[in-house]
Design a protein around this motif. Sequence first.
Motif, mmCIF file in Angstrom:
data_model
loop_
_atom_site.group_PDB
_atom_site.id
_atom_site.type_symbol
_atom_site.label_atom_id
_atom_site.label_comp_id
_atom_site.label_asym_id
_atom_site.label_seq_id
_atom_site.Cartn_x
_atom_site.Cartn_y
_atom_site.Cartn_z
ATOM 1 N N SER A 28 0.858 -1.178 0.000
ATOM 2 C CA SER A 28 0.000 0.000 0.000
ATOM 3 C C SER A 28 0.897 1.232 0.000
ATOM 4 C CB SER A 28 -0.885 0.022 1.240
ATOM 5 O OG SER A 28 -0.098 0.199 2.405
ATOM 6 N N HIS A 29 0.304 2.392 -0.274
ATOM 7 C CA HIS A 29 1.094 3.624 -0.253
ATOM 8 C C HIS A 29 1.659 3.883 1.135
ATOM 9 C CE1 HIS A 29 1.599 8.145 -0.375
ATOM 10 N NE2 HIS A 29 2.398 7.719 -1.335
ATOM 11 N N CYS A 62 6.038 -10.675 -1.445
ATOM 12 C CA CYS A 62 5.202 -9.526 -1.805
ATOM 13 C C CYS A 62 4.671 -9.759 -3.205
ATOM 14 C CB CYS A 62 6.001 -8.235 -1.748
ATOM 15 S SG CYS A 62 5.099 -6.787 -2.328
ATOM 16 N N ALA A 63 3.344 -9.763 -3.343
ATOM 17 C CA ALA A 63 2.714 -10.078 -4.625
ATOM 18 C C ALA A 63 2.563 -8.877 -5.538
ATOM 19 C CB ALA A 63 1.345 -10.714 -4.391
ATOM 20 N N GLY A 64 2.954 -7.681 -5.086
ATOM 21 C CA GLY A 64 2.857 -6.508 -5.955
ATOM 22 C C GLY A 64 2.364 -5.291 -5.208
ATOM 23 N N GLY A 65 1.779 -4.365 -5.977
ATOM 24 C CA GLY A 65 1.253 -3.135 -5.402
ATOM 25 C C GLY A 65 -0.259 -3.132 -5.403
ATOM 26 N N ASP A 66 -0.816 -2.117 -4.801
ATOM 27 C CA ASP A 66 -2.269 -1.993 -4.659
ATOM 28 C C ASP A 66 -2.854 -1.416 -5.946
ATOM 29 O OD1 ASP A 66 -4.870 -1.630 -3.908
ATOM 30 O OD2 ASP A 66 -4.451 -0.219 -2.288
ATOM 31 N N ILE A 67 -3.095 -2.276 -6.923
ATOM 32 C CA ILE A 67 -3.557 -1.789 -8.221
ATOM 33 C C ILE A 67 -5.013 -1.328 -8.191
ATOM 34 C CG2 ILE A 67 -1.883 -3.107 -9.552
ATOM 35 C CD1 ILE A 67 -4.030 -5.149 -10.133
ATOM 36 N N MET A 111 6.279 -10.807 -6.932
ATOM 37 C CA MET A 111 5.842 -10.281 -8.225
ATOM 38 C C MET A 111 5.702 -8.764 -8.174
ATOM 39 S SD MET A 111 2.954 -13.073 -9.383
ATOM 40 C CE MET A 111 3.348 -14.823 -9.459
ATOM 41 N N GLY A 112 5.781 -8.127 -9.344
ATOM 42 C CA GLY A 112 5.518 -6.703 -9.443
ATOM 43 C C GLY A 112 6.295 -5.900 -8.424
ATOM 44 N N GLY A 113 5.569 -5.188 -7.553
ATOM 45 C CA GLY A 113 6.216 -4.364 -6.536
ATOM 46 C C GLY A 113 7.157 -5.138 -5.646
ATOM 47 N N GLY A 114 6.890 -6.419 -5.421
ATOM 48 C CA GLY A 114 7.807 -7.254 -4.646
ATOM 49 C C GLY A 114 9.133 -7.445 -5.362
#
Length: 363
Positions: A28-29, A62-67, A111-114
């Motif tokens: 998250s931000h 971490c699976a990524g960001g809060d899309i 993934m992604g952000g991770g």
Amino acid sequence: MSDSTVFDTDGHLGIVTLNRPQVLNALSHDMIVAIARQLAAWEHDDSVRAVLLRGSGERAFCAGGDIRSMYDGYHDGSRSYTRFFLDEYRLDHQLWRYAKPVIALMDGITMGGGMGLAQAATLRIATDKTRMAMPETGIGLIPDVGGTFFLSRMAPHLAFYLGLTGNSIHAGDALYCGLADVHVGVESLEDLLATLNDIDWSGNLHTREMRLRAAVAPLAKPLAETPPLARLAAPLMRHFGQPSVRAITESLAGESGEHAQWASETLATLGHRSPLSMHLVYRQLTEGRKLDLADCFRLEYNLVIRAIEEGDLIEGVRALIVDKDKNPRWDPARVADVDDARVAAFFAEDVANPAHPLADLDA
């Protein structure tokens, strides 16, 4: 410390634990801002000599960001996603330039952000549970968070394969592609923290990094078999070494040898990705080879904001996250119909523009 991010120290080790296991530790931000602030504090704290990044729970680093927040920021007119990406890219850049060794424990989905966090680390540890990907073309985006830099430094055919398909890989392929430094079995993870604490963290950064690698090396677990992508080296080079996305799809369609089934399945995968995004990724990774780290982040910011406001991202998030019909209406729908001029427009802004919001990132 907050509920979503836990900061602790153990000996001379600063530990960042991403603590949202219910959403696979997606960023998250607030988490991004908190991590950046803590890293800055530790960088000037002589009692902290190295930093460990890890995720809570059994499933993900971490699976990524809060899309979903990007989708909401587009529809409510707030454009809150601009601040999210600026702060995320600043955090990733901060990690790449960090003055102390950083260890990323990529245990589970990364993934992604991770990947943005992990690929900036001094030592990237893969485990038996590592599942790594940059899956952005599946939602109408491009591999960002430094992907322009770390993917473009790989062999081109591997970079294009991972960047265009978004397919996930495991520890063996992560090592083969240069996206991990060591494979540690889950049975040895309990020993990892003790191993890190036993390191002599005195001396300059290079000395500490060398001791870190030497200390973790005995925990390395040999691979049970040749990595899948290594076994596919020849067809990957043949098909993903082509000079354009159109040429790649045509090459895959023409495969008639022993790898025909793999080529057919790969072509089907590409058929589900955003055609516009794939064209953007091809040029992104081609240009990324010539750019330094800071310029890569500046390019990504330009591309991502346009992908939200003029590209396929909002439709991709609608189809896969919001309505969940899994039937995105890409514009255009076919690789052959992507307008080269439209692709070029995404790259029109000069990354060296002194007015760029990331202009202050050092080279």
